[in-house]
Design a protein around this motif. Structure first.
Motif, PDB file in Angstrom:
ATOM      1  N   PRO A 131      -0.876  14.948  -8.965  1.00 55.07           N
ATOM      2  CA  PRO A 131      -1.369  13.700  -9.531  1.00 55.07           C
ATOM      3  C   PRO A 131      -0.904  12.529  -8.672  1.00 55.07           C
ATOM      4  O   PRO A 131       0.277  12.454  -8.304  1.00 55.07           O
ATOM      5  N   VAL A 132      -1.814  11.622  -8.347  1.00 54.36           N
ATOM      6  CA  VAL A 132      -1.473  10.554  -7.410  1.00 54.36           C
ATOM      7  C   VAL A 132      -2.057   9.218  -7.869  1.00 54.36           C
ATOM      8  O   VAL A 132      -3.019   9.162  -8.634  1.00 54.36           O
ATOM      9  N   ILE A 133      -1.443   8.137  -7.351  1.00 54.72           N
ATOM     10  CA  ILE A 133      -1.945   6.779  -7.531  1.00 54.72           C
ATOM     11  C   ILE A 133      -1.926   6.090  -6.174  1.00 54.72           C
ATOM     12  O   ILE A 133      -0.898   6.079  -5.487  1.00 54.72           O
TER      13      ILE A 133
ATOM     14  N   ARG B 286      -6.667  -1.879   0.629  1.00 51.97           N
ATOM     15  CA  ARG B 286      -6.081  -1.949   1.964  1.00 51.97           C
ATOM     16  C   ARG B 286      -5.876  -0.568   2.576  1.00 51.97           C
ATOM     17  O   ARG B 286      -5.558  -0.451   3.766  1.00 51.97           O
ATOM     18  N   GLN B 287      -6.053   0.484   1.778  1.00 55.40           N
ATOM     19  CA  GLN B 287      -5.960   1.841   2.304  1.00 55.40           C
ATOM     20  C   GLN B 287      -7.328   2.457   2.570  1.00 55.40           C
ATOM     21  O   GLN B 287      -7.457   3.343   3.413  1.00 55.40           O
ATOM     22  N   ALA B 288      -8.338   2.009   1.820  1.00 54.91           N
ATOM     23  CA  ALA B 288      -9.680   2.575   1.965  1.00 54.91           C
ATOM     24  C   ALA B 288     -10.246   2.242   3.351  1.00 54.91           C
ATOM     25  O   ALA B 288     -10.055   1.142   3.865  1.00 54.91           O
TER      26      ALA B 288
ATOM     27  N   PRO C 291       0.826  -1.209   0.000  1.00 59.99           N
ATOM     28  CA  PRO C 291       0.000   0.000   0.000  1.00 59.99           C
ATOM     29  C   PRO C 291       0.859   1.258   0.000  1.00 59.99           C
ATOM     30  O   PRO C 291       1.818   1.381   0.767  1.00 59.99           O
ATOM     31  N   SER C 292       0.524   2.182  -0.890  1.00 56.52           N
ATOM     32  CA  SER C 292       1.236   3.460  -0.917  1.00 56.52           C
ATOM     33  C   SER C 292       0.371   4.493  -1.616  1.00 56.52           C
ATOM     34  O   SER C 292      -0.546   4.151  -2.365  1.00 56.52           O
TER      35      SER C 292
ATOM     36  N   ARG D  53     -16.296   3.523   1.221  1.00 52.16           N
ATOM     37  CA  ARG D  53     -15.111   3.883   1.985  1.00 52.16           C
ATOM     38  C   ARG D  53     -14.416   5.069   1.321  1.00 52.16           C
ATOM     39  O   ARG D  53     -14.752   5.427   0.191  1.00 52.16           O
ATOM     40  N   VAL D  54     -13.483   5.656   2.022  1.00 48.14           N
ATOM     41  CA  VAL D  54     -12.741   6.803   1.506  1.00 48.14           C
ATOM     42  C   VAL D  54     -11.259   6.486   1.498  1.00 48.14           C
ATOM     43  O   VAL D  54     -10.795   5.589   2.204  1.00 48.14           O
ATOM     44  N   LEU D  55     -10.503   7.249   0.702  1.00 48.97           N
ATOM     45  CA  LEU D  55      -9.070   7.033   0.562  1.00 48.97           C
ATOM     46  C   LEU D  55      -8.293   8.158   1.235  1.00 48.97           C
ATOM     47  O   LEU D  55      -8.717   9.320   1.208  1.00 48.97           O
ATOM     48  N   PRO D  56      -7.159   7.851   1.830  1.00 40.46           N
ATOM     49  CA  PRO D  56      -6.389   8.870   2.551  1.00 40.46           C
ATOM     50  C   PRO D  56      -5.738   9.865   1.609  1.00 40.46           C
ATOM     51  O   PRO D  56      -5.506   9.578   0.428  1.00 40.46           O
TER      52      PRO D  56
END
Length: 388
Positions: free
Chosen positions: A374-376, A382-384, A43-44, A339-342
């Motif tokens: 811009p991000v991925i 596993r982050q949500a 996860p990143s 769910r939401v992402l950080p």
């Protein structure tokens, strides 16, 4: 393939009522796929390079499009979108400017297929140009007709739209191999507004508006669907009994599942509610919003695993806790909760536009200096998390 949403959003106020429970109705094997992919990755939240800054607003609106990932090529490290409002792509985290014709300016790469074929548009003094491109080509291929390509499938079929001043309407276009194949005709009684996605079978989705001049309903803007059979007519996706709100289809997966949103509210007080169709002929379903959200969209869906992503916005009056953003990328897998992402900071907003079968999500996030990056998200499942 689905293309990332590139539309501005308005200020929002709280809505009332509850959203009905929703499941994408994915088969058990497909629903389990994101977790399997996540088990094989780390996860990143990857921040991608940006093109050199020409002039940057020190206080950008969260909805100003500057730098974002619109699509990810399945099974590769290739990402596409815009950087500093210019069409760009990334190999890993390294940014590349597209070799556009002289005089071309701002624009975006809107989609990419698993073979690396990109599509997008660029603005010129004479209007926008439509293009396709593969990494390593010396220049983009300008597509006939102009306009804005929005999506490309793995067979290289591209769909998009252009404004035709002679007919005073938006025209749906389909290209392949640098050639214009056909015009995508909307259902009788409707005008096209936008084409947003095509899958490998050749099914296309978008949205339009009723055209009273040709016998259509005034004031009704439905989601639209074109079947894979090119000889079959387009149809209006179900909006439910008595519904009159605008419906927007954002993308379609390989099983024909469609995601989008509906919009309600007068004038600037507009509220968006996530919506999905389990099949083109199915009634709409409404996934639960993220905890506390007043608006919810689904702006992309993975090709086969049934993962949908979008945006949740939260009320600012009364103020939110200081450690929570007012807008956050959201993530929906199967029939689970939204769910939401950080983000890059505790309060920085995030937006998601695209999801892959290997558990990556692309979008944009504000950094500590309030700059859109811009991000991925890798191993996104596993982050949500469920927002408190």
């Amino acid at each position: 393939m689905t293309s990332g949403t590139t539309r501005a959003r308005t200020a929002l106020a709280a809505t009332g009522g509850l959203l009905a429970a929703f499941a994408l109705a994915a088969p058990a094997a497909a629903a389990a796929a994101p977790a399997g992919a996540a088990a094989r990755c780390t996860p990143s939240l990857q921040v991608l390079e940006r093109l050199p800054v020409v002039s940057e607003d020190p206080h950008p609106s969260p909805w100003v499009r500057q730098s974002q990932v619109n699509a990810l090529a399945e099974g590769t490290g290739l990402a596409v979108g815009m950087s500093q409002q210019y069409p760009a792509y990334w190999t890993g985290t390294r940014v590349h400017r597209l070799p556009l014709p002289e005089g071309s300016g701002s624009g975006a790469v809107t989609d990419v297929n698993r073979h690396g074929l990109m599509v997008g548009y660029a603005n010129t003094p004479d209007g926008s140009i439509a293009f396709s491109y593969r990494p390593g080509d010396r220049s983009v291929t300008v597509l006939p007709g102009g306009g804005a390509p929005r999506s490309v499938n793995d067979r290289g079929v591209i769909v998009g739209q252009m404004w035709d001043p002679a007919r005073n309407r938006t025209i749906g276009m389909e290209w392949q191999g640098g050639r214009l194949l056909r015009e995508l005709i909307p259902p009788a009684g409707y005008r096209l507004h936008w084409l947003s996605g095509i899958n490998n079978a050749g099914e296309v989705v978008g949205y339009g508006t009723g055209d009273p001049a040709s016998g259509g309903p005034a004031g009704f803007s439905p989601a639209l669907y074109w079947p894979a059979d090119r000889g079959a007519p387009a149809s209006v996706l179900s909006s439910g009994v008595g519904a009159s709100e605008p419906f927007r289809a954002s993308g379609i997966d390989e099983r024909g599942r469609i995601v989008g949103y509906t919009r309600t509210g007068p004038g600037p007080q507009t509220f968006e509610t996530a919506v999905a169709w389990a099949a083109p002929g199915a009634p709409p379903s409404y996934p639960p919003a993220a905890t506390g959200a007043v608006t919810s969209t689904l702006d992309g869906i993975s090709p086969r695993t049934g993962v949908a992503v979008g945006l949740a916005s939260f009320p600012v009056d009364p103020p939110l806790p200081a450690d929570r953003p007012t807008a956050q990328a959201q993530y929906l897998a199967g029939g689970g909760p939204m769910r939401v992402l950080p983000g890059l900071t505790p309060t920085g907003y995030t937006v998601a536009f695209t999801a892959t079968d290997d558990d990556r999500v692309g979008g944009t996030a504000l950094d500590a200096q309030n700059r859109p990056q811009p991000v991925i998200w890798t191993c996104a499942s596993r982050q949500a998390y469920v927002r408190p």
